[in-house]
Design an enzyme around this catalytic site. Sequence first.
Site, PDB file in Angstrom:
ATOM      1  N   GLY A 412       9.718  -4.529 -13.673  1.00  7.35           N
ATOM      2  CA  GLY A 412       9.950  -3.247 -13.604  1.00  7.35           C
ATOM      3  C   GLY A 412      10.086  -2.730 -12.143  1.00  7.35           C
ATOM      4  O   GLY A 412       9.732  -1.422 -11.939  1.00  7.35           O
ATOM      5  N   ASN A 466      19.833  12.933 -12.005  1.00  7.59           N
ATOM      6  CA  ASN A 466      19.249  14.069 -13.033  1.00  7.59           C
ATOM      7  C   ASN A 466      18.389  14.924 -12.308  1.00  7.59           C
ATOM      8  O   ASN A 466      17.547  15.634 -12.988  1.00  7.59           O
ATOM      9  CB  ASN A 466      19.107  13.531 -14.368  1.00  7.59           C
ATOM     10  CG  ASN A 466      17.868  12.517 -14.258  1.00  7.59           C
ATOM     11  OD1 ASN A 466      17.183  12.355 -13.305  1.00  7.59           O
ATOM     12  ND2 ASN A 466      17.782  11.826 -15.406  1.00  7.59           N
ATOM     13  N   ILE A 471      12.176   9.524 -17.418  1.00  7.93           N
ATOM     14  CA  ILE A 471      11.357   8.898 -18.499  1.00  7.93           C
ATOM     15  C   ILE A 471       9.823   9.323 -18.398  1.00  7.93           C
ATOM     16  O   ILE A 471       9.394   9.621 -19.336  1.00  7.93           O
ATOM     17  CB  ILE A 471      11.384   7.360 -18.274  1.00  7.93           C
ATOM     18  CG1 ILE A 471      11.071   6.831 -19.595  1.00  7.93           C
ATOM     19  CG2 ILE A 471      10.479   6.779 -17.225  1.00  7.93           C
ATOM     20  CD1 ILE A 471      11.357   5.314 -19.870  1.00  7.93           C
ATOM     21  N   GLU A 472       9.535   9.975 -17.023  1.00  2.95           N
ATOM     22  CA  GLU A 472       7.952  10.265 -16.963  1.00  2.95           C
ATOM     23  C   GLU A 472       8.080  11.737 -17.334  1.00  2.95           C
ATOM     24  O   GLU A 472       7.255  12.344 -18.054  1.00  2.95           O
ATOM     25  CB  GLU A 472       7.565   9.952 -15.491  1.00  2.95           C
ATOM     26  CG  GLU A 472       7.358   8.499 -15.144  1.00  2.95           C
ATOM     27  CD  GLU A 472       6.356   7.577 -16.143  1.00  2.95           C
ATOM     28  OE1 GLU A 472       5.526   8.356 -16.813  1.00  2.95           O
ATOM     29  OE2 GLU A 472       6.471   6.589 -16.310  1.00  2.95           O
ATOM     30  N   ASP A 541      13.975   4.083 -24.606  1.00  2.00           N
ATOM     31  CA  ASP A 541      12.812   3.661 -24.245  1.00  2.00           C
ATOM     32  C   ASP A 541      11.717   4.968 -24.412  1.00  2.00           C
ATOM     33  O   ASP A 541      10.421   4.706 -24.928  1.00  2.00           O
ATOM     34  CB  ASP A 541      12.790   3.280 -22.864  1.00  2.00           C
ATOM     35  CG  ASP A 541      13.083   1.610 -22.679  1.00  2.00           C
ATOM     36  OD1 ASP A 541      13.363   1.358 -23.784  1.00  2.00           O
ATOM     37  OD2 ASP A 541      13.323   1.277 -21.416  1.00  2.00           O
TER      38      ASP A 541
END
Length: 568
Positions: A412, A466, A471-472, A541
């Site tokens: 990752g 963005n 995701i966090e 995810d």
Amino acid sequence: MTSQQGPSTVAAAIAHFVAAQGVSRVYTLPGSHVKPICSELARVGISIVSTRHECSAVHMAHAEADLTGRIGVAIVTTGPGLTNAVTGIASAYLSRTPLLVMSARVPDPQAGMGALEEVPQAALVRPVCRHVREISDARHVLSGLHQAATLALGSDGPPGPVYVDFTPNLLKESIPKWYLDPHWFNPVVRPARVPHNDSIERAAALIRNSRRPLAIGGRGVQGAGAALEKFLQATGCLYLDTRESRGTLSPDNPYSIPALRGRAIAEADLVITLGRRLDFELAYGSGAVFAESARFLRIGRSAEELSENRCGDVEVYADVDATLERLANAKPVDADIAWRDELIRANADKTRSKAPSKPAGADGRMHPLTLIDAINRVTDDETISIVDGGDILSFARIGLRANTYLDLGPFGCLGSGAPYAVAAALAFPSRRVVALIGDGSFGFGAMEIETAVRTGARALFVVANNDAWNIERQDQLIKYPEQELGTTLSPSRYDLLARSLGAYGERVERAEDLAAAFERGLANLPAVIDVAVTRDAVSPDTKSGLANVPPLHATQSWEDAERRMLAR
């Protein structure tokens, strides 16, 4: 060697060895301790690509190795040069990518005295390398490099990065002709490993007795596309790729059913792993995700590929292509043709009708899948596609079409995308290279745009912007709605940054402007197209619970399934 006398110094011997491996480029960042090696590499015609960070140098070597099948080479200088590189080395280690990383350490007379940049370099990298060697004597230079390259390529275990360093004084020393055995300058190759007849017979029996066989591709299937296609056609076995094997098989192959991944692994009665670890991406082979009664045929060259997390009912210790050639006639005697054909039809229907909702966000910005659709329209079968990011990688997994593909891997490792794209464009100047990178990830390697300009690496960098670590951010909105803990970023114009570095740059805020912007970017490479995407779209995810960090599995649904199985 270039002359009958051979190289005169240790640094020259190193350069001749590297050249003998078919290496065209070495990635580095200038440092006094390693300059003798770089000077000699240039003398033998190897291009020296200087990067803006040592981690980028390792990432570039990583991409070159994965794309060319040859060992990648990075050279980093002492102390912080080496520590900066450790993250890239760790990423290559988990990806099982063959790299030769070389450095120098402090001069021997100063060792242990508090010398400039003195840290225990070998100890720092040993946990993330297949092999580590510190060389202080000219006698050991070529034999040590030969051993390191052999291990990097995976001759008797998994491939991966190896690390070799030298004392600076040694690099400048003359090397006696007695240490220049010409055999050391032969290309190092990974020996073929053919399957044993007994294991082939047992594997064939397992396939013949199955009804619903499913093969899953891994790193070991790279380069085995013809054998894999022949095996699937002859046996009727269904197939799933993974990030390691993507591009080996044409997406149009009817036996490839990526849209039915969950159902296929839950219903198959025989799972055939092709050089693939049963790691977090495959639920560690758990009976909570795969059918509890499923049998496993594992094919590979290392314990990781043969028995890690779940032993195979049959294990074939051999190269994947040679094994598939031998198994091509092992057709199931009582195959569940209805199941196979149903999954093939369902995959085709789902792929054709696959039109996930792509609404613009409340901020008026486009959905990430809208951007990915536009990228698909400017790629072809020869395009090298690269994805780097958290949220954007999740969307790319379901929307991006790619034959040749790299992403941030099982480590990752955010920030690998820009270096990967530079290396890909240098290694394959006639092929289109498109890197889709999240704005957070782009920050790690943005200065490598200058490297692209300086070296003439003609890549298209598309930034999905963005203004967030999204995701966090999405996870935080659910768990800690009253807090904002560093998950949003300031509005930034990466197109203007690109222009300041000498590249073409353009900002796109409307979906209808994407096609023309990509056309202009492709005509003016290297180019950065900064695309405003919404942060309101929730990625797959995020929905899977990846950010929950469940204790047993990577996703919440697998975690729940495991808990239910354990409770029975």
